[in-house]
Design a protein around this motif. Sequence first.
Motif, PDB file in Angstrom:
ATOM      1  N   PHE A  82      59.494  33.063  15.116  1.00 31.27           N
ATOM      2  CA  PHE A  82      59.267  32.446  13.915  1.00 31.27           C
ATOM      3  C   PHE A  82      57.844  32.168  13.971  1.00 31.27           C
ATOM      4  N   ALA A  83      56.814  33.118  14.424  1.00 29.09           N
ATOM      5  CA  ALA A  83      55.356  32.544  14.165  1.00 29.09           C
ATOM      6  C   ALA A  83      54.925  32.360  12.765  1.00 29.09           C
ATOM      7  N   ASP A  84      55.673  32.830  11.724  1.00 33.85           N
ATOM      8  CA  ASP A  84      55.301  32.557  10.459  1.00 33.85           C
ATOM      9  C   ASP A  84      55.751  31.161  10.150  1.00 33.85           C
ATOM     10  N   LEU A  85      56.875  30.798  10.338  1.00 37.66           N
ATOM     11  CA  LEU A  85      57.392  29.457  10.206  1.00 37.66           C
ATOM     12  C   LEU A  85      56.338  28.449  11.068  1.00 37.66           C
ATOM     13  N   TRP A  86      55.921  28.588  12.177  1.00 38.09           N
ATOM     14  CA  TRP A  86      55.238  27.785  12.760  1.00 38.09           C
ATOM     15  C   TRP A  86      53.688  27.570  12.072  1.00 38.09           C
ATOM     16  N   ARG A  87      53.297  28.881  12.005  1.00 42.75           N
ATOM     17  CA  ARG A  87      51.894  29.098  11.177  1.00 42.75           C
ATOM     18  C   ARG A  87      51.866  28.010   9.887  1.00 42.75           C
ATOM     19  N   ASP A  88      52.969  28.264   9.254  1.00 38.58           N
ATOM     20  CA  ASP A  88      52.840  27.467   7.823  1.00 38.58           C
ATOM     21  C   ASP A  88      53.240  26.156   7.747  1.00 38.58           C
ATOM     22  N   GLY A  89      53.404  25.476   9.120  1.00 40.17           N
ATOM     23  CA  GLY A  89      53.928  24.088   9.325  1.00 40.17           C
ATOM     24  C   GLY A  89      55.156  23.794   8.942  1.00 40.17           C
ATOM     25  N   ALA A  90      56.200  24.480   8.973  1.00 42.60           N
ATOM     26  CA  ALA A  90      57.751  24.450   8.718  1.00 42.60           C
ATOM     27  C   ALA A  90      58.258  23.693   9.969  1.00 42.60           C
ATOM     28  N   ILE A  91      57.660  23.897  11.144  1.00 50.51           N
ATOM     29  CA  ILE A  91      58.372  23.466  12.241  1.00 50.51           C
ATOM     30  C   ILE A  91      57.530  22.427  12.605  1.00 50.51           C
ATOM     31  N   ILE A 106      62.496  20.180  11.913  1.00 48.44           N
ATOM     32  CA  ILE A 106      62.955  21.310  13.120  1.00 48.44           C
ATOM     33  C   ILE A 106      62.060  20.887  14.131  1.00 48.44           C
ATOM     34  N   ARG A 107      62.595  21.116  15.518  1.00 51.00           N
ATOM     35  CA  ARG A 107      62.011  20.596  16.679  1.00 51.00           C
ATOM     36  C   ARG A 107      62.440  21.327  17.759  1.00 51.00           C
ATOM     37  N   PHE A 108      61.548  21.346  18.756  1.00 50.38           N
ATOM     38  CA  PHE A 108      61.889  22.089  20.008  1.00 50.38           C
ATOM     39  C   PHE A 108      62.847  21.251  21.017  1.00 50.38           C
ATOM     40  N   SER A 109      63.756  22.009  21.583  1.00 50.09           N
ATOM     41  CA  SER A 109      64.582  21.435  22.408  1.00 50.09           C
ATOM     42  C   SER A 109      63.884  20.872  23.784  1.00 50.09           C
ATOM     43  N   GLU A 110      64.137  19.728  24.078  1.00 53.43           N
ATOM     44  CA  GLU A 110      63.639  19.193  25.206  1.00 53.43           C
ATOM     45  C   GLU A 110      64.487  19.499  26.511  1.00 53.43           C
ATOM     46  N   SER A 111      65.662  19.974  26.214  1.00 50.18           N
ATOM     47  CA  SER A 111      66.746  20.117  27.272  1.00 50.18           C
ATOM     48  C   SER A 111      66.790  21.406  28.098  1.00 50.18           C
ATOM     49  N   ILE A 112      66.189  22.559  27.231  1.00 48.76           N
ATOM     50  CA  ILE A 112      66.514  23.837  27.632  1.00 48.76           C
ATOM     51  C   ILE A 112      65.164  24.540  28.358  1.00 48.76           C
ATOM     52  N   ARG A 113      65.179  24.792  29.634  1.00 48.52           N
ATOM     53  CA  ARG A 113      64.003  25.198  30.216  1.00 48.52           C
ATOM     54  C   ARG A 113      63.479  26.234  29.709  1.00 48.52           C
ATOM     55  N   THR A 124      62.520  25.782  -1.392  1.00 51.88           N
ATOM     56  CA  THR A 124      61.174  25.926  -1.528  1.00 51.88           C
ATOM     57  C   THR A 124      60.319  26.191  -0.168  1.00 51.88           C
ATOM     58  N   ALA A 125      60.920  25.517   0.751  1.00 57.92           N
ATOM     59  CA  ALA A 125      60.391  25.723   2.098  1.00 57.92           C
ATOM     60  C   ALA A 125      60.450  27.055   2.781  1.00 57.92           C
ATOM     61  N   PHE A 126      61.653  27.486   2.564  1.00 56.96           N
ATOM     62  CA  PHE A 126      62.076  28.590   3.251  1.00 56.96           C
ATOM     63  C   PHE A 126      62.626  29.919   2.614  1.00 56.96           C
TER      64      PHE A 126
END
Length: 766
Positions: A557-566, A589-596, A660-662
Amino acid sequence: MAQWQSLQQLDSALQNRVKQLYEGRFPLEIRHWACDLIETRDWDSAAVDENAARTCFHVLLECLDEQWNRSVQENTILQAPNFGWMKNFLLEHLQNDCSNLARVLSDCLKEEKKILDLAAATPICSDQSVVPQKWKELDHNVSELKRKILELKKEIKTLESLNEKLDFIQKTWQSNAVEQNIQPVQIQAQMEQGCLNQAMFITQTKQIVLNQLVNLLNQASQTVATLTDVELPEWKRRQQLACIGSPVDTSLELLQKWFTAVAEVLLGVRDQLQKLQDQNNIYSPTDASNFSASIAAIDKFVLSNVTKLLTNALVVEKQPVMQKLPQRPLILKTGNRFRVTVRFLANLPDFRCLLKVKPVFDKDVEEVKSVSGFRLFDFTTDNSKVLDVDAPDGGLMAEFEHMSLREKLKRSKALSENPVGVTEELHILRFVTVLHHAGQTFNIEASSLPVVVVTSSSQVPSAWASIMWWNMVSTSEPMNLLLFADPPPISWQQLSQLLSWQFLSVGQRGLDGDQLSMLRDKLLSDPEGLVHWSKFSKDESVWIWIDGILDLIKKYFADLWRDGAIMGFVSRHRTSVLLQDKPTGTFLIRFSESIRDGAITFSWVDHSSGETHVHAVQPYTKKELSVLPLPDAINHYSLTAHGKSFNPLVYLYPDIPKDTAFQRYYNVSGAAPTKKNTTDYVGRNLASVSINPTPPPSPPREAPIYEDNNVNNNPLLPGVNCMDNNFDDLLDLPEDIFCPSNQLQPLSLRDAFNDPLLSDPNMMDH
């Protein structure tokens, strides 16, 4: 040509990113000279249609032929680029793989558009678009040197004419007097006085020329010192930072211009000194000793500056990088191909094809002899190359494209072991050459930045941590290859910048203050604001977790990250704080803190029961994202509660409607279909489903990072768990159903029979 013209208006850092798009994939000069055609063809369709790809290929060849014919008709062959080479490149490398050509150009054009969009969205700082004042002054000084050497050549030419005239008069005045019926005795005194005056004038002129030479050389010496002691080290530092993700300009255009001009001036001075010496030997032999001593002293000074300039002129323009890891240079794997580019900055025609560069691994590295257990490597083949003009800019360079390493026989273990681990052991590639010019010999070397040699792909994340740390803390030579025997800490300011560069490099968007604040809480425990190497890379594997997230962004999801959706790095507690006052269905949308190894999740707020609850779905791992893209998972997410199924995701935080976002990222109109089979099974879709969410009464504590994401069975109900598995098989449930985490419990067999949808006989038919 609109897109290519727009790219040429960008600052040098972004232009360098465009250049990197094409490195090793497609010649940039073809992109430039065939830009109109390249931008008007449908490369997306050609990438999936072999016939269309072949048509585009032949049209591209015709375009280059037209350009060549035009240069012939306009008599501009020498000024025009080498269209023949461009055509031969296409025929040799891409004629049998036209679809690959289409894929490359399709991808590059899209990436160019992203860079333009990024530039349009980024405010331009006034000082970024302005050439630094010190560079303007240096450029002016170099121009002055070139002007002065031209004037000096004219002075020495004039001096030669004066000597020739005086010599002619001295040899012919008597015979000329006889021819004119004048007794030589009558004009002898007059002629001797005239010749004496002329000789004195010549002597004064020679002294003036010598003074001009000395002044010129003093200025040249200062310029050489600026180039070798200031500008070149600063460029090397910028290259270090660029290797670890910093968007700095590493162009060598100005340095090559200055090195070449100063080398030309200094070598020109040596030529003029030789002419002065020759004139003096011919016309003033009685004064030869004193004048020759002055010439010799000046020439010695010139030679010292020439030596300093030329021995620093060889640089590693592109650091060692494997084709499989283009964004992580300086990591080499045994048996895998990598490439390096070297350039000689003093780009004079006399030097072409004179420099044969040989790479040597760990040349003059003391650790090889002094550190027991230090691994020994060598190149698999002889990779020597002659520097020649291969680049579009006419640079004197060589690209080593097929280099690889092998480990030598294991060394016997001594009393002490290597104080650093495999991924902390640093090595050097040196490039050596000898230049013979004008009777002088110059021994020239250039070194790569330290590299880490791995034997397994699993070592790459740890190796990259070492590369980042070394290049962040080491700024001077000689290089400390045993830095990790006692690694120094770095400040949080340095590390936060470094981490932001990683995300900028992978996803074209760095980390903001809130995201860095969360990482700071995980990494920083030192009261002085320092982060220690063990804290970052070893004890708690924080870097491995961050690296897993970088891999997720790059692949899924490089495009989602680039566009600020995450939103990315935001804790569970802060998630609850952000969402609790938002309308029902607002999610982030956030990154999990529990999965290494890295995973991503989304959380949403629900006010429907009269209380505020924030739910979080079980994180999506790489395996799941490989079959169900994140935008489609969000679009078709289904929550079943109280006998009803619906998508609870309505607004992307803070208040953007979900579609609108996705919508522009959706790949399918429905849930992802499974592979078609030849049996009579009823078709099914791969979807993301949660059932009966039971929110916790308060935000949970942060879970520790762990490697295995398998959900543990309930030890109190082993029979029920077994029946659940059998029941799933009987109903042919989707293989990759995504069960919620500790906040959204999976539907058990017991719950299934209590669900009104299953217990009502009338509903079972549906």
